[in-house]
Scaffold this motif. Structure first.
Motif, short mmCIF file in Angstrom:
data_model
loop_
_atom_site.label_atom_id
_atom_site.label_comp_id
_atom_site.label_asym_id
_atom_site.label_seq_id
_atom_site.Cartn_x
_atom_site.Cartn_y
_atom_site.Cartn_z
N GLN A 1 1.06 -1.07 0.23
CA GLN A 1 0.04 -0.29 0.08
C GLN A 1 0.76 1.28 -0.03
N ILE A 2 0.28 1.94 -0.42
CA ILE A 2 0.90 3.64 -0.72
C ILE A 2 0.09 4.79 0.09
N ARG A 3 0.10 5.57 0.87
CA ARG A 3 -0.62 6.48 0.91
C ARG A 3 -0.19 8.03 1.21
N ILE A 4 -0.46 8.94 1.46
CA ILE A 4 0.00 9.42 2.00
C ILE A 4 -0.29 10.50 3.24
N ASP A 5 -0.08 10.87 4.42
CA ASP A 5 -0.61 11.12 5.60
C ASP A 5 0.46 12.67 6.10
N GLN A 6 -0.51 13.77 7.13
CA GLN A 6 0.67 14.92 7.20
C GLN A 6 1.27 14.57 9.30
N CYS A 7 2.79 14.59 8.42
CA CYS A 7 4.20 14.50 9.51
C CYS A 7 2.69 15.08 10.78
N LEU A 8 3.66 14.10 11.57
CA LEU A 8 2.55 14.05 13.04
C LEU A 8 3.94 15.16 13.81
N GLU A 9 5.09 14.82 13.50
CA GLU A 9 6.00 16.05 13.97
C GLU A 9 6.41 17.48 13.39
N ASP A 10 5.96 17.53 12.32
CA ASP A 10 4.84 18.78 11.89
C ASP A 10 3.73 19.03 10.65
N ALA A 11 3.11 19.87 11.51
CA ALA A 11 1.92 19.66 10.56
C ALA A 11 2.53 20.34 9.04
N LYS A 12 2.94 21.05 8.61
CA LYS A 12 3.14 22.00 7.82
C LYS A 12 3.90 20.82 6.53
N HIS A 13 4.29 19.27 7.06
CA HIS A 13 5.10 18.83 5.94
C HIS A 13 3.89 17.87 6.07
N PHE A 14 4.55 16.71 4.83
CA PHE A 14 3.88 15.64 4.31
C PHE A 14 4.46 13.93 4.39
N VAL A 15 3.98 12.86 5.26
CA VAL A 15 5.13 11.89 4.58
C VAL A 15 4.01 10.69 3.75
N LEU A 16 4.80 10.73 2.39
CA LEU A 16 4.52 9.79 1.77
C LEU A 16 5.14 7.83 1.82
N THR A 17 4.42 7.37 2.39
CA THR A 17 4.68 6.28 2.14
C THR A 17 4.49 4.99 1.62
#
Length: 210
Positions: free
Chosen positions: A78-94
Motif C-alpha cells: 500500500q502507498i498512502r500520504i499523511d500529515q506529518c505528526l512531528e511537523d504539521a506543515k509537512h507530509f509523509v508518503l509511505t
C-alpha cells in the motif's frame, strides 16, 4: 518520503498550509497529495510488472483518496500520504509491504531490486501487547547484549544496536521495528532481521520471518 505540503501536486495558490493537526488537515493532505500517490503507485505497478512478469489479471490495483493498494500473487503493498505528526506543515508518503504470500519472495532479488529504495524498515506487530519490562530484564541477563541496549526509565520501550549486524531494533508493547545502521538494502535488512530474531529468541520473543 517527507516533504512540504505546499509542494504537493494538488496544492493550489488559494490553499493554506495547515498550522496544526486535525481530521480536516489530514483530509486536505490526502486530497492535495492524491496525484502524488497515484504517480508513485503507477510507477511501482510498472516496475513490478516489468520485474515479475505478472499478467494484468494477476494484479488488483486501487487508488483513491490519497491511498493506493496493489495486490500480486506474491505480495501486497500500500502507498498512502499523511500529515506529518512531528511537523504539521509537512507530509509523509509511505510505501508499505503489508503481506508476503510465498516463502521464497523475501529472498528474491527482483523483490529487493524493486523495493530497496522504497522500504527502509521492517515492522513486526505483536498479536498481543508484550510486557516490555520482562523483555528488558531477559536481555540484560545476556552479557553481550547489555551494553547494546538502552531503554526508557519507565520500561515502556527499548532500543538495541547490533553493530556486527549493522542493525537497530526498537521495541514497545505493540511492535518491534528493524532498520539498518548503514545505507538502504532490503536484502540485507531482511537477512539481518532474521538473524536478530534468532538472537532475540533467547528472550522468548519467538519471531520468524515468513
Amino acid at each position: 518520503m517527507l516533504g512540504r505540503i505546499r509542494k504537493l501536486s494538488g496544492y493550489q495558490k488559494h490553499h493554506h498550509v495547515p498550522d496544526g493537526h486535525s481530521d480536516a488537515a489530514q483530509n486536505f493532505v490526502r486530497k492535495a497529495g492524491h496525484l502524488d500517490v497515484k504517480a508513485a503507485a503507477d510507477q511501482l505497478y510498472s516496475d513490478i510488472r516489468s520485474l515479475f512478469g505478472y499478467k494484468r489479471r494477476e494484479f488488483d490495483y486501487t487508488c483513491e483518496d490519497g491511498f493506493a493498494w496493489i495486490k500480486t500473487p506474491d505480495f501486497d503493498l500500500q502507498i498512502r500520504i499523511d500529515q506529518c505528526l512531528e511537523d504539521a506543515k509537512h507530509f509523509v508518503l509511505t510505501t508499505e509491504i503489508v503481506a508476503l504470500h510465498t516463502d521464497a519472495i523475501a529472498a528474491d532479488e527482483r523483490f529487493h531490486a524493486c523495493f530497496t529504495h522504497h522500504c527502509d524498515q521492517l515492522v513486526v506487530e505483536f498479536a498481543c501487547p508484550i510486557r516490555v519490562e520482562d523483555k528488558i530484564d531477559a536481555l540484560e541477563d545476556i552479557p553481550e547484549l547489555t551494553e547494546a541496549m538502552t531503554y526508557e526509565p519507565d520500561g515502556s520501550g527499548f532500543e538495541l544496536k547490533l553493530p556486527k549486524l549493522g542493525l537497530r531494533i526498537q521495541v514497545d508493547e505493540s511492535k518491534m521495528s528493524f532498520s539498518l545502521l548503514t545505507l538502504r538494502n532490503l536484502g540485507k535488512l531482511l537477512d539481518y532481521s532474521q538473524k536478530a530474531f534468532d538472537i532475540l529468541a533467547r528472550a522468548e520473543f519467538g519471531l520468524r520471518l515468513r
